[in-house]
Design a protein around this motif. Structure first.
Motif, PDB file in Angstrom:
ATOM      1  N   LEU A   7       0.807  -1.219   0.000  1.00  0.00           N
ATOM      2  CA  LEU A   7       0.000   0.000   0.000  1.00  0.00           C
ATOM      3  C   LEU A   7       0.842   1.271   0.000  1.00  0.00           C
ATOM      4  O   LEU A   7       0.319   2.352  -0.256  1.00  0.00           O
ATOM      5  CB  LEU A   7      -0.955   0.015   1.196  1.00  0.00           C
ATOM      6  N   ILE A   8       2.126   1.162   0.292  1.00  0.00           N
ATOM      7  CA  ILE A   8       2.952   2.377   0.296  1.00  0.00           C
ATOM      8  C   ILE A   8       3.790   2.523  -0.969  1.00  0.00           C
ATOM      9  O   ILE A   8       4.513   3.498  -1.118  1.00  0.00           O
ATOM     10  CB  ILE A   8       3.848   2.463   1.550  1.00  0.00           C
ATOM     11  N   ILE A   9       3.678   1.583  -1.905  1.00  0.00           N
ATOM     12  CA  ILE A   9       4.475   1.668  -3.128  1.00  0.00           C
ATOM     13  C   ILE A   9       4.070   2.878  -3.969  1.00  0.00           C
ATOM     14  O   ILE A   9       4.921   3.659  -4.384  1.00  0.00           O
ATOM     15  CB  ILE A   9       4.365   0.365  -3.945  1.00  0.00           C
ATOM     16  N   VAL A  10       2.785   3.057  -4.226  1.00  0.00           N
ATOM     17  CA  VAL A  10       2.340   4.183  -5.065  1.00  0.00           C
ATOM     18  C   VAL A  10       2.659   5.524  -4.407  1.00  0.00           C
ATOM     19  O   VAL A  10       3.233   6.407  -5.060  1.00  0.00           O
ATOM     20  CB  VAL A  10       0.842   4.059  -5.418  1.00  0.00           C
ATOM     21  N   PRO A  11       2.335   5.730  -3.115  1.00  0.00           N
ATOM     22  CA  PRO A  11       2.715   7.008  -2.501  1.00  0.00           C
ATOM     23  C   PRO A  11       4.228   7.252  -2.537  1.00  0.00           C
ATOM     24  O   PRO A  11       4.675   8.379  -2.748  1.00  0.00           O
ATOM     25  CB  PRO A  11       2.224   6.888  -1.059  1.00  0.00           C
ATOM     26  N   LEU A  12       5.007   6.196  -2.369  1.00  0.00           N
ATOM     27  CA  LEU A  12       6.452   6.336  -2.414  1.00  0.00           C
ATOM     28  C   LEU A  12       6.926   6.727  -3.807  1.00  0.00           C
ATOM     29  O   LEU A  12       7.767   7.622  -3.960  1.00  0.00           O
ATOM     30  CB  LEU A  12       7.108   5.030  -1.972  1.00  0.00           C
ATOM     31  N   LEU A  13       6.369   6.107  -4.828  1.00  0.00           N
ATOM     32  CA  LEU A  13       6.738   6.452  -6.206  1.00  0.00           C
ATOM     33  C   LEU A  13       6.322   7.876  -6.562  1.00  0.00           C
ATOM     34  O   LEU A  13       7.077   8.596  -7.226  1.00  0.00           O
ATOM     35  CB  LEU A  13       6.127   5.451  -7.184  1.00  0.00           C
ATOM     36  N   VAL A  14       5.135   8.294  -6.119  1.00  0.00           N
ATOM     37  CA  VAL A  14       4.683   9.668  -6.358  1.00  0.00           C
ATOM     38  C   VAL A  14       5.650  10.649  -5.689  1.00  0.00           C
ATOM     39  O   VAL A  14       6.087  11.627  -6.298  1.00  0.00           O
ATOM     40  CB  VAL A  14       3.239   9.876  -5.844  1.00  0.00           C
ATOM     41  N   ALA A  15       5.986  10.366  -4.441  1.00  0.00           N
ATOM     42  CA  ALA A  15       6.883  11.258  -3.701  1.00  0.00           C
ATOM     43  C   ALA A  15       8.252  11.349  -4.358  1.00  0.00           C
ATOM     44  O   ALA A  15       8.814  12.441  -4.499  1.00  0.00           O
ATOM     45  CB  ALA A  15       7.020  10.766  -2.264  1.00  0.00           C
ATOM     46  N   LEU A  16       8.792  10.217  -4.773  1.00  0.00           N
ATOM     47  CA  LEU A  16      10.115  10.236  -5.399  1.00  0.00           C
ATOM     48  C   LEU A  16      10.094  10.939  -6.747  1.00  0.00           C
ATOM     49  O   LEU A  16      11.030  11.661  -7.091  1.00  0.00           O
ATOM     50  CB  LEU A  16      10.656   8.811  -5.529  1.00  0.00           C
ATOM     51  N   ALA A  17       9.019  10.746  -7.513  1.00  0.00           N
ATOM     52  CA  ALA A  17       8.908  11.423  -8.808  1.00  0.00           C
ATOM     53  C   ALA A  17       8.819  12.934  -8.619  1.00  0.00           C
ATOM     54  O   ALA A  17       9.477  13.710  -9.331  1.00  0.00           O
ATOM     55  CB  ALA A  17       7.695  10.907  -9.571  1.00  0.00           C
ATOM     56  N   VAL A  18       8.023  13.379  -7.658  1.00  0.00           N
ATOM     57  CA  VAL A  18       7.888  14.815  -7.401  1.00  0.00           C
ATOM     58  C   VAL A  18       9.195  15.386  -6.855  1.00  0.00           C
ATOM     59  O   VAL A  18       9.617  16.480  -7.246  1.00  0.00           O
ATOM     60  CB  VAL A  18       6.711  15.090  -6.437  1.00  0.00           C
ATOM     61  N   ALA A  19       9.862  14.644  -5.982  1.00  0.00           N
ATOM     62  CA  ALA A  19      11.142  15.111  -5.446  1.00  0.00           C
ATOM     63  C   ALA A  19      12.188  15.217  -6.557  1.00  0.00           C
ATOM     64  O   ALA A  19      12.972  16.170  -6.587  1.00  0.00           O
ATOM     65  CB  ALA A  19      11.624  14.178  -4.336  1.00  0.00           C
ATOM     66  N   ALA A  20      12.194  14.264  -7.473  1.00  0.00           N
ATOM     67  CA  ALA A  20      13.137  14.324  -8.607  1.00  0.00           C
ATOM     68  C   ALA A  20      12.821  15.527  -9.490  1.00  0.00           C
ATOM     69  O   ALA A  20      13.722  16.222  -9.948  1.00  0.00           O
ATOM     70  CB  ALA A  20      13.061  13.039  -9.421  1.00  0.00           C
TER      71      ALA A  20
END
Length: 120
Positions: free
Chosen positions: A99-112
């Motif tokens: 359940l934390i994979i999508v939020p983690l990917l969103v966060a990393l994409a926005v941070a990048a």
């Protein structure tokens, strides 16, 4: 550890518990991954704040938020779940990692994006 990071983990714990409870309200199932609607509600409640925090404060604060949300989801399931949820706690902790994979990917994409476009 700074007060900002402590605030991020506390916000994550609250968001994790909120995402689990709103998923149950939206879908009628206790676990978010038992229905598509529950899963969508859970992912929206976690991903939107993760993306916004990553945009505003960067990846580290956001990773702490996602970690806190993982803790919050599992604390909520253990506290408000029935005997079945408590009996399957270790399996639930592994399944909730999904359940934390999508939020983690969103966060990393926005941070990048934030790193590449600092004026944004």
């Amino acid at each position: 550890m700074s007060f900002r990071l402590l605030g991020s983990i506390a916000a994550g714990i609250v968001l994790g518990a909120l995402s689990w409870s709103l998923a149950a309200i939206a879908s009628g199932h206790f676990e978010p991954y038992d229905s598509g609607l529950g899963l969508l509600a859970n992912q929206l409640v976690l991903s939107v704040p993760a993306g916004l925090l990553a945009l505003k404060r960067g990846a580290r604060a956001c990773l702490v938020l996602v970690l806190g949300s993982y803790l919050g989801m599992n604390l909520y399931a253990f506290t408000f779940g029935g005997g079945e949820q408590r009996a399957w706690l270790s399996l639930g902790m592994v399944a909730s990692l999904l359940l934390i994979i999508v939020p983690l990917l969103v966060a990393l994409a926005v941070a990048a994006y934030r790193v590449r476009h600092p004026s944004a």
